[in-house]
Scaffold this motif. Structure first.
Motif, PDB file in Angstrom:
ATOM      1  N   VAL A  48       0.802  -1.024   0.095  1.00  0.00           N
ATOM      2  CA  VAL A  48       0.062  -0.027  -0.125  1.00  0.00           C
ATOM      3  C   VAL A  48       0.968   1.357  -0.033  1.00  0.00           C
ATOM      4  O   VAL A  48       1.936   1.365   0.951  1.00  0.00           O
ATOM      5  CB  VAL A  48      -0.937  -0.015   1.268  1.00  0.00           C
ATOM      6  CG1 VAL A  48      -1.678   1.321   1.448  1.00  0.00           C
ATOM      7  CG2 VAL A  48      -1.737  -1.147   1.212  1.00  0.00           C
ATOM      8  N   LYS A  49       0.644   2.145  -0.763  1.00  0.00           N
ATOM      9  CA  LYS A  49       1.503   3.283  -0.951  1.00  0.00           C
ATOM     10  C   LYS A  49       0.282   4.627  -1.216  1.00  0.00           C
ATOM     11  O   LYS A  49       0.009   5.145  -0.291  1.00  0.00           O
ATOM     12  CB  LYS A  49       2.438   3.248  -2.124  1.00  0.00           C
ATOM     13  CG  LYS A  49       3.381   4.516  -1.878  1.00  0.00           C
ATOM     14  CD  LYS A  49       4.788   4.181  -2.804  1.00  0.00           C
ATOM     15  CE  LYS A  49       5.549   5.266  -3.033  1.00  0.00           C
ATOM     16  NZ  LYS A  49       6.620   5.410  -3.827  1.00  0.00           N
ATOM     17  N   ASN A  50       0.409   4.864  -2.540  1.00  0.00           N
ATOM     18  CA  ASN A  50      -0.841   6.040  -2.794  1.00  0.00           C
ATOM     19  C   ASN A  50      -2.211   5.516  -2.421  1.00  0.00           C
ATOM     20  O   ASN A  50      -2.534   4.447  -3.086  1.00  0.00           O
ATOM     21  CB  ASN A  50      -0.470   6.434  -4.256  1.00  0.00           C
ATOM     22  CG  ASN A  50       0.740   7.215  -4.439  1.00  0.00           C
ATOM     23  OD1 ASN A  50       1.566   7.377  -3.597  1.00  0.00           O
ATOM     24  ND2 ASN A  50       0.777   7.733  -5.801  1.00  0.00           N
ATOM     25  N   TRP A  51      -2.912   6.214  -1.896  1.00  0.00           N
ATOM     26  CA  TRP A  51      -4.405   5.725  -1.148  1.00  0.00           C
ATOM     27  C   TRP A  51      -5.074   6.886  -1.096  1.00  0.00           C
ATOM     28  O   TRP A  51      -4.838   8.063  -1.250  1.00  0.00           O
ATOM     29  CB  TRP A  51      -4.277   4.952   0.138  1.00  0.00           C
ATOM     30  CG  TRP A  51      -5.092   4.097   0.460  1.00  0.00           C
ATOM     31  CD1 TRP A  51      -6.118   4.326   0.884  1.00  0.00           C
ATOM     32  CD2 TRP A  51      -5.276   2.737  -0.152  1.00  0.00           C
ATOM     33  NE1 TRP A  51      -7.147   3.077   0.916  1.00  0.00           N
ATOM     34  CE2 TRP A  51      -6.479   1.946   0.379  1.00  0.00           C
ATOM     35  CE3 TRP A  51      -4.490   2.171  -1.089  1.00  0.00           C
ATOM     36  CZ2 TRP A  51      -6.682   0.775  -0.041  1.00  0.00           C
ATOM     37  CZ3 TRP A  51      -4.609   0.775  -1.466  1.00  0.00           C
ATOM     38  CH2 TRP A  51      -5.867   0.233  -0.726  1.00  0.00           C
ATOM     39  N   CYS A  52      -6.319   6.339  -1.520  1.00  0.00           N
ATOM     40  CA  CYS A  52      -7.650   7.468  -1.581  1.00  0.00           C
ATOM     41  C   CYS A  52      -8.342   7.633  -0.329  1.00  0.00           C
ATOM     42  O   CYS A  52      -8.750   6.534   0.103  1.00  0.00           O
ATOM     43  CB  CYS A  52      -8.695   7.150  -2.629  1.00  0.00           C
ATOM     44  SG  CYS A  52      -8.360   7.083  -4.525  1.00  0.00           S
ATOM     45  N   VAL A  53      -7.625   8.653   0.402  1.00  0.00           N
ATOM     46  CA  VAL A  53      -8.460   8.507   1.839  1.00  0.00           C
ATOM     47  C   VAL A  53      -9.459   9.590   2.216  1.00  0.00           C
ATOM     48  O   VAL A  53      -9.629  10.529   1.069  1.00  0.00           O
ATOM     49  CB  VAL A  53      -7.144   9.212   2.795  1.00  0.00           C
ATOM     50  CG1 VAL A  53      -6.003   8.400   2.713  1.00  0.00           C
ATOM     51  CG2 VAL A  53      -6.822  10.738   2.522  1.00  0.00           C
ATOM     52  N   CYS A  54     -10.265   9.298   3.045  1.00  0.00           N
ATOM     53  CA  CYS A  54     -11.621  10.159   3.468  1.00  0.00           C
ATOM     54  C   CYS A  54     -11.352  11.645   3.700  1.00  0.00           C
ATOM     55  O   CYS A  54     -10.252  11.772   4.338  1.00  0.00           O
ATOM     56  CB  CYS A  54     -12.125   9.640   4.585  1.00  0.00           C
ATOM     57  SG  CYS A  54     -13.217  10.541   5.296  1.00  0.00           S
ATOM     58  N   GLN A  55     -11.880  12.551   2.932  1.00  0.00           N
ATOM     59  CA  GLN A  55     -11.492  13.928   3.040  1.00  0.00           C
ATOM     60  C   GLN A  55     -11.929  14.423   4.228  1.00  0.00           C
ATOM     61  O   GLN A  55     -11.174  15.445   4.835  1.00  0.00           O
ATOM     62  CB  GLN A  55     -12.281  14.765   2.274  1.00  0.00           C
ATOM     63  CG  GLN A  55     -13.741  14.423   2.388  1.00  0.00           C
ATOM     64  CD  GLN A  55     -14.764  14.967   1.212  1.00  0.00           C
ATOM     65  OE1 GLN A  55     -14.392  14.946   0.027  1.00  0.00           O
ATOM     66  NE2 GLN A  55     -15.761  15.595   1.320  1.00  0.00           N
ATOM     67  N   TRP A  56     -12.656  13.707   5.118  1.00  0.00           N
ATOM     68  CA  TRP A  56     -12.962  14.230   6.507  1.00  0.00           C
ATOM     69  C   TRP A  56     -11.639  13.572   7.458  1.00  0.00           C
ATOM     70  O   TRP A  56     -10.987  14.386   8.321  1.00  0.00           O
ATOM     71  CB  TRP A  56     -14.305  13.777   7.331  1.00  0.00           C
ATOM     72  CG  TRP A  56     -15.306  13.990   5.995  1.00  0.00           C
ATOM     73  CD1 TRP A  56     -15.989  12.902   5.576  1.00  0.00           C
ATOM     74  CD2 TRP A  56     -15.746  15.118   5.511  1.00  0.00           C
ATOM     75  NE1 TRP A  56     -16.856  13.578   4.780  1.00  0.00           N
ATOM     76  CE2 TRP A  56     -16.648  15.021   4.615  1.00  0.00           C
ATOM     77  CE3 TRP A  56     -15.361  16.617   5.600  1.00  0.00           C
ATOM     78  CZ2 TRP A  56     -17.232  15.970   3.637  1.00  0.00           C
ATOM     79  CZ3 TRP A  56     -15.775  17.566   5.106  1.00  0.00           C
ATOM     80  CH2 TRP A  56     -16.674  17.437   4.054  1.00  0.00           C
ATOM     81  N   ALA A  57     -11.235  12.606   7.281  1.00  0.00           N
ATOM     82  CA  ALA A  57     -10.248  11.795   7.798  1.00  0.00           C
ATOM     83  C   ALA A  57      -8.892  12.568   7.676  1.00  0.00           C
ATOM     84  O   ALA A  57      -7.932  12.704   8.360  1.00  0.00           O
ATOM     85  CB  ALA A  57      -9.970  10.471   7.566  1.00  0.00           C
ATOM     86  N   PHE A  58      -8.789  13.138   6.413  1.00  0.00           N
ATOM     87  CA  PHE A  58      -7.573  13.946   6.085  1.00  0.00           C
ATOM     88  C   PHE A  58      -7.494  15.260   7.016  1.00  0.00           C
ATOM     89  O   PHE A  58      -6.082  15.531   7.283  1.00  0.00           O
ATOM     90  CB  PHE A  58      -7.945  14.520   4.339  1.00  0.00           C
ATOM     91  CG  PHE A  58      -6.423  15.179   3.973  1.00  0.00           C
ATOM     92  CD1 PHE A  58      -5.348  14.798   3.699  1.00  0.00           C
ATOM     93  CD2 PHE A  58      -6.800  16.678   3.763  1.00  0.00           C
ATOM     94  CE1 PHE A  58      -4.393  15.345   3.429  1.00  0.00           C
ATOM     95  CE2 PHE A  58      -6.086  17.544   3.229  1.00  0.00           C
ATOM     96  CZ  PHE A  58      -4.463  16.776   2.798  1.00  0.00           C
ATOM     97  N   GLU A  59      -8.621  15.786   7.223  1.00  0.00           N
ATOM     98  CA  GLU A  59      -8.359  17.066   8.233  1.00  0.00           C
ATOM     99  C   GLU A  59      -7.672  16.517   9.543  1.00  0.00           C
ATOM    100  O   GLU A  59      -6.942  17.228  10.095  1.00  0.00           O
ATOM    101  CB  GLU A  59      -9.890  17.511   8.539  1.00  0.00           C
ATOM    102  CG  GLU A  59     -10.536  18.077   7.267  1.00  0.00           C
ATOM    103  CD  GLU A  59     -11.723  18.604   7.420  1.00  0.00           C
ATOM    104  OE1 GLU A  59     -11.865  20.178   7.424  1.00  0.00           O
ATOM    105  OE2 GLU A  59     -12.803  18.184   7.539  1.00  0.00           O
ATOM    106  N   GLY A  60      -8.270  15.520  10.194  1.00  0.00           N
ATOM    107  CA  GLY A  60      -7.748  14.857  11.250  1.00  0.00           C
ATOM    108  C   GLY A  60      -6.260  14.614  11.303  1.00  0.00           C
ATOM    109  O   GLY A  60      -5.594  14.624  12.217  1.00  0.00           O
ATOM    110  N   TYR A  61      -6.152  14.110  10.111  1.00  0.00           N
ATOM    111  CA  TYR A  61      -4.635  13.551   9.853  1.00  0.00           C
ATOM    112  C   TYR A  61      -3.827  14.725   9.729  1.00  0.00           C
ATOM    113  O   TYR A  61      -2.661  14.672  10.454  1.00  0.00           O
ATOM    114  CB  TYR A  61      -4.512  12.916   8.365  1.00  0.00           C
ATOM    115  CG  TYR A  61      -3.168  12.612   7.953  1.00  0.00           C
ATOM    116  CD1 TYR A  61      -2.266  11.810   8.330  1.00  0.00           C
ATOM    117  CD2 TYR A  61      -2.882  12.906   6.724  1.00  0.00           C
ATOM    118  CE1 TYR A  61      -1.307  11.403   8.095  1.00  0.00           C
ATOM    119  CE2 TYR A  61      -1.843  12.566   6.035  1.00  0.00           C
ATOM    120  CZ  TYR A  61      -0.840  11.756   6.759  1.00  0.00           C
ATOM    121  OH  TYR A  61       0.432  11.546   6.135  1.00  0.00           O
TER     122      TYR A  61
END
Length: 212
Positions: free
Chosen positions: A149-162
């Motif tokens: 796993v490398k490039n991944w489509c992450v949740c736009q809401w989880a991206f904020e927490g990230y």
């Protein structure tokens, strides 16, 4: 949340008809799906899907809402590449906008590119998930093999927490802007005060014209 969105039709008690085939966003053996559409009655059970079972193909259920664009308004590019695990809510390799994707997996990042301070934590570790980021999953170019796993489509809401947990936008080293769905920017701009950090990060890192 572990990114397991595929459904094995052999484990489900379903009758798939010619009409319902249009609800299947992607079928690994497209030739079988196309051939199965031949016939007169749209409600007639499909024949030929046994061939998919024999090849261990998987059916992914979902409907793409429209032709996907990236943050520049251009055709959305693949997020995962050859040699990487295949990403996307429907495992299409792209961060498409999906009607039934409540997580809005629209943002393409390199999961292993966090924390330039040397802590070497990946996206999963930073966000407090089980470390599926370190696993191997079916490859982008060949789903019969596994790739990291490398490039991944992450949740736009989880991206904020990230961003908050990682220490801000500068801590995220690789954002694949050509593969980020424009829906993420649209959602953030609907409430720019609430989503200020994520919006500013994408606009800055992707050099997006704020008027776009």
């Amino acid at each position: 949340r572990r990114p397991d969105r595929t459904i094995d039709h052999r484990a489900m008690n379903l009758t798939i008809t010619k009409k319902s085939i249009f609800a299947l966003f992607s079928v690994s053996n497209r030739a079988v799906a196309t051939a199965a559409l031949r016939g007169e009655d749209a409600n007639e059970p499909l024949k030929g899907l046994e061939n998919i079972a024999e090849s261990d193909a998987m059916i992914t259920v979902g409907i793409e809402t429209e032709t996907s664009k990236n943050v520049y308004g251009n055709p959305l590019q693949p997020c995962s590449e050859n040699g990487m695990a295949k990403t996307g809510f429907t495992r299409s390799g792209q961060c498409i906008d999906q009607e039934n994707d409540t997580g809005s997996h629209h943002i393409c990042i390199n999961l292993n590119s966090t924390a330039p301070d040397g802590s070497n934590e990946d996206f999963c570790e930073v966000t407090g998930q089980d470390d599926w980021c370190a696993e191997d999953m079916p490859c982008h170019e060949d789903t019969t093999r596994n790739c990291p796993v490398k490039n991944w489509c992450v949740c736009q809401w989880a991206f904020e927490g990230y961003l908050a947990s990682a220490g801000g936008c500068d801590a995220v080293q690789v954002i694949e802007c050509d593969a980020v769905n424009s829906k993420a920017i649209e959602a953030y701009r609907k409430d720019p005060d609430k989503h200020a950090a994520a919006l500013a990060c994408l606009e800055s890192r992707c050099n997006i014209d704020m008027g776009l």
